[in-house]
Design an enzyme around this catalytic site. Sequence first.
Site, short mmCIF file in Angstrom:
data_model
loop_
_atom_site.label_atom_id
_atom_site.label_comp_id
_atom_site.label_asym_id
_atom_site.label_seq_id
_atom_site.Cartn_x
_atom_site.Cartn_y
_atom_site.Cartn_z
N HIS A 124 52.27 35.86 39.63
CA HIS A 124 52.78 37.23 39.40
C HIS A 124 54.19 37.45 39.96
O HIS A 124 54.81 38.48 39.69
CB HIS A 124 51.85 38.29 40.03
N ASP A 160 44.12 31.66 34.83
CA ASP A 160 43.78 32.78 35.70
C ASP A 160 43.45 33.99 34.79
O ASP A 160 44.04 34.15 33.72
CB ASP A 160 44.97 33.11 36.60
N HIS A 162 44.20 36.98 35.10
CA HIS A 162 45.34 37.91 34.98
C HIS A 162 46.51 37.20 34.29
O HIS A 162 46.68 35.99 34.43
CB HIS A 162 45.78 38.38 36.38
N ASP A 243 39.31 33.40 38.61
CA ASP A 243 38.80 34.77 38.61
C ASP A 243 38.28 35.25 37.25
O ASP A 243 37.91 36.41 37.11
CB ASP A 243 39.85 35.75 39.19
ZN LIG Z 1 44.13 36.42 38.91
#
Ligand SMILES: [Zn+2]
Length: 306
Positions: A124, A160, A162, A243
């Site tokens: 991120h 991931d 996200h 995740d």
């Molecule tokens: Zn994540």
Amino acid sequence: MTIGLFTHPDMLDHRPGEGHPERPERLRAVTDSLNDAALALELYEAPLADPLDLALVHPQAFIDRLFAAAPAVGRAYIDPDTAMSPGSLASARRAAGAVVQAVREVAGGHLQRAFCAVRPPGHHAEPETAMGFCLFSNVAIAAKTAQAAGLKRVAVVDFDVHHGNGTQAAFWGEENLMLASVHQSPLYPGTGAEHERGVGNNIVNRTVRPYAAREAWRSAFDALMAEVDGFAPDLILVSAGFDAHARDPLAQQQLEDDDFAWATRSILSVARARCGGKVVSSLEGGYDLEALGRSALAHVRSLQAN
Ligand SMILES: [Zn+2]
């Protein structure tokens, strides 16, 4: 096959706060699980990334700001989700340094595959913005390192749950760097729509809905890997977040440990066809300790296949 394991206990010393999901126990869960399984791992101490390495992605002013932000005591907040404790700077430099060093070992022919057990995660962190538990953009920095070491075309596979907005921002105008990301939408950070393609269509985003069936996730991942195959990379990097596991508290996917083994086999199949099997994987998210330990083990065990 022997896998290089790049990690360092200093990365237990990044303490973003009581009750924060990105906690030191995550790293312990991963390394304990790998150690208990008695895999063929060659252990490397993750070095501190040199500021010159960080500058492959981050502007000097950003690097100076983070170096100055690390507090002597207590905690400094970079954003509401992202904090630095006294140990955070060394931890973040070792997280980036792990992936950079792993890429150098692979580029130099000393290893074919590596897994980096690191925190804080990196995908991120945009060139000018630390966010979403991430300080430096570990995998993007490693991709640039690979290019400097002669591996010109680098694909990052990001599974991931996200979206890897930081990697996307770093790669946007780079025609020899591909980001292939599968992630849940809607979900933090809100980017990663399928029409976001970068300059030269080097960004490939595939989204899955909350509570999607495992088969839907696998189908999205298959589409992603077909694109990676078409890109013909010289090296594959993996942003390995766990995740999307059914047990994870931060998202609503249904994956089991086996799905991460399956995804890893798919990555290896393209790596064997395109780049002599060279893969460097780095830990991103995964917030249920039991699922994280088991899934990381499934991933690394699958990475060992010739
Ligand atoms: Zn994540």
